[in-house]
Write a protein that holds these residues in place. Structure first.
Motif, PDB file in Angstrom:
ATOM      1  N   THR A 266      12.512 -12.016  25.459  1.00 24.75           N
ATOM      2  CA  THR A 266      13.214 -10.834  25.981  1.00 24.75           C
ATOM      3  C   THR A 266      14.324 -10.582  24.980  1.00 24.75           C
ATOM      4  O   THR A 266      14.757 -11.405  24.332  1.00 24.75           O
ATOM      5  N   ALA A 267      15.135  -9.540  25.527  1.00 25.56           N
ATOM      6  CA  ALA A 267      16.243  -9.385  24.912  1.00 25.56           C
ATOM      7  C   ALA A 267      17.395 -10.115  24.828  1.00 25.56           C
ATOM      8  O   ALA A 267      18.048 -10.444  23.831  1.00 25.56           O
ATOM      9  N   GLU A 268      17.344 -11.220  26.124  1.00 27.80           N
ATOM     10  CA  GLU A 268      18.357 -11.904  26.216  1.00 27.80           C
ATOM     11  C   GLU A 268      17.991 -13.289  25.391  1.00 27.80           C
ATOM     12  O   GLU A 268      18.727 -13.712  24.602  1.00 27.80           O
ATOM     13  N   GLN A 269      16.796 -13.632  25.138  1.00 29.23           N
ATOM     14  CA  GLN A 269      16.333 -14.633  24.284  1.00 29.23           C
ATOM     15  C   GLN A 269      16.781 -14.402  22.864  1.00 29.23           C
ATOM     16  O   GLN A 269      17.250 -15.203  21.996  1.00 29.23           O
ATOM     17  N   ILE A 270      16.272 -12.993  22.471  1.00 28.85           N
ATOM     18  CA  ILE A 270      16.725 -12.562  21.103  1.00 28.85           C
ATOM     19  C   ILE A 270      17.863 -12.564  20.690  1.00 28.85           C
ATOM     20  O   ILE A 270      18.219 -13.026  19.666  1.00 28.85           O
ATOM     21  N   SER A 271      18.787 -12.037  21.682  1.00 28.28           N
ATOM     22  CA  SER A 271      20.342 -11.998  21.148  1.00 28.28           C
ATOM     23  C   SER A 271      20.868 -13.461  21.322  1.00 28.28           C
ATOM     24  O   SER A 271      21.569 -13.602  20.484  1.00 28.28           O
ATOM     25  N   THR A 272      20.363 -14.339  22.020  1.00 27.51           N
ATOM     26  CA  THR A 272      20.618 -15.629  21.862  1.00 27.51           C
ATOM     27  C   THR A 272      20.508 -16.252  20.642  1.00 27.51           C
ATOM     28  O   THR A 272      21.354 -17.101  20.050  1.00 27.51           O
ATOM     29  N   ASP A 273      19.173 -16.290  20.236  1.00 27.11           N
ATOM     30  CA  ASP A 273      18.961 -16.697  18.982  1.00 27.11           C
ATOM     31  C   ASP A 273      19.728 -15.995  17.548  1.00 27.11           C
ATOM     32  O   ASP A 273      20.135 -16.654  16.468  1.00 27.11           O
ATOM     33  N   ILE A 274      19.788 -14.735  17.963  1.00 22.92           N
ATOM     34  CA  ILE A 274      20.782 -13.710  16.784  1.00 22.92           C
ATOM     35  C   ILE A 274      22.207 -14.671  16.792  1.00 22.92           C
ATOM     36  O   ILE A 274      22.624 -14.536  15.619  1.00 22.92           O
ATOM     37  N   ASN A 275      22.622 -14.708  17.942  1.00 23.85           N
ATOM     38  CA  ASN A 275      24.061 -15.228  17.971  1.00 23.85           C
ATOM     39  C   ASN A 275      24.136 -16.692  17.411  1.00 23.85           C
ATOM     40  O   ASN A 275      25.106 -16.958  16.797  1.00 23.85           O
ATOM     41  N   LYS A 276      23.093 -17.608  17.382  1.00 29.10           N
ATOM     42  CA  LYS A 276      22.950 -18.769  16.925  1.00 29.10           C
ATOM     43  C   LYS A 276      22.999 -18.690  15.397  1.00 29.10           C
ATOM     44  O   LYS A 276      23.719 -19.163  14.712  1.00 29.10           O
ATOM     45  N   ALA A 277      22.173 -17.751  14.845  1.00 24.87           N
ATOM     46  CA  ALA A 277      22.052 -17.419  13.680  1.00 24.87           C
ATOM     47  C   ALA A 277      23.354 -16.996  13.102  1.00 24.87           C
ATOM     48  O   ALA A 277      23.796 -17.433  11.864  1.00 24.87           O
ATOM     49  N   LEU A 278      24.172 -16.151  13.641  1.00 24.60           N
ATOM     50  CA  LEU A 278      25.610 -15.515  13.330  1.00 24.60           C
ATOM     51  C   LEU A 278      26.342 -16.904  13.245  1.00 24.60           C
ATOM     52  O   LEU A 278      27.181 -16.782  12.388  1.00 24.60           O
TER      53      LEU A 278
END
Length: 208
Positions: free
Chosen positions: A89-101
């Protein structure tokens, strides 16, 4: 076999480091994009949705496709990225992106689709949702003239720039052969932000 291995190593170094947060696989920078950019693909070049629909005009010059043909590890990496994109989901993807950032403090941009394109209108909407959930500028390019309309720009958050490839839509940058425009592609994204920060201009770019 040794020379093949050396070639793979050199290509990976040129394209940037491959990283992973949970199931999100991404790379950081490459020779022309710069080390301040995370690269995430929705799919591979050989399975590109625009290519399958006859919308890509640069298949023979596509450097992403050349890498997949020349170096065996490249396409499986992008296939895994596609599976992740389509099955989260967009929510999971954004969560993972924020962790990468959080891990990579110097990142300023996210480039979607060094290879591939939007699979569907749902993918476009997912990218919009992801952009709304992260605090970083995102940019991408698309040849999906069948998905992008003159109303699309109204739906985009301020941190998302979509550049169209060889077609024009209101409110979006158009990327192609426009010799009469002042905006010129410098063919080196590490020293230019025009595709990342501007909107509604024509950008002339030679085939490269």
């Amino acid at each position: 076999h040794f020379l093949w291995f050396i070639g793979v190593v050199l290509d990976i170094n040129k394209r940037g480091k491959h990283m992973k947060i949970n199931e999100l696989e991404y790379s950081i920078g490459n020779k022309k994009i710069g080390t301040d950019t995370i690269i995430i693909n929705m799919g591979s070049a050989l399975d590109c949705s625009s290519l399958k629909r006859g919308l890509c005009q640069y298949a023979e010059a596509c450097y992403a496709m050349k890498a997949e043909r020349q170096y065996p590890p490249v396409k499986p990496f992008r296939d895994r990225q596609e599976h992740y994109w389509l099955n989260n989901t967009a929510e999971q993807i954004s969560t993972d992106i924020n962790k990468a950032l959080q891990k990579h403090k110097k990142i300023k941009w996210i480039r979607f689709n060094e290879s591939g394109d939007f699979h569907s209108g749902e993918c476009l909407q997912k990218l919009i949702q992801v952009s709304n959930l992260v605090d970083i500028r995102i940019y991408t390019y698309t040849a999906r003239r069948d998905l992008i309309t003159n109303e699309t720009y109204k739906t985009l958050p301020a941190n998302l720039a979509i550049n169209t490839s060889n077609f024009e839509r209101k409110g979006l940058n158009a990327f192609g052969q426009y010799e009469d425009t002042r905006a010129q592609c410098r063919m080196d994204c590490s020293v230019c932000n025009i595709c990342k920060t501007t909107k509604d201009i024509l950008i002339n770019v030679p085939v490269h």
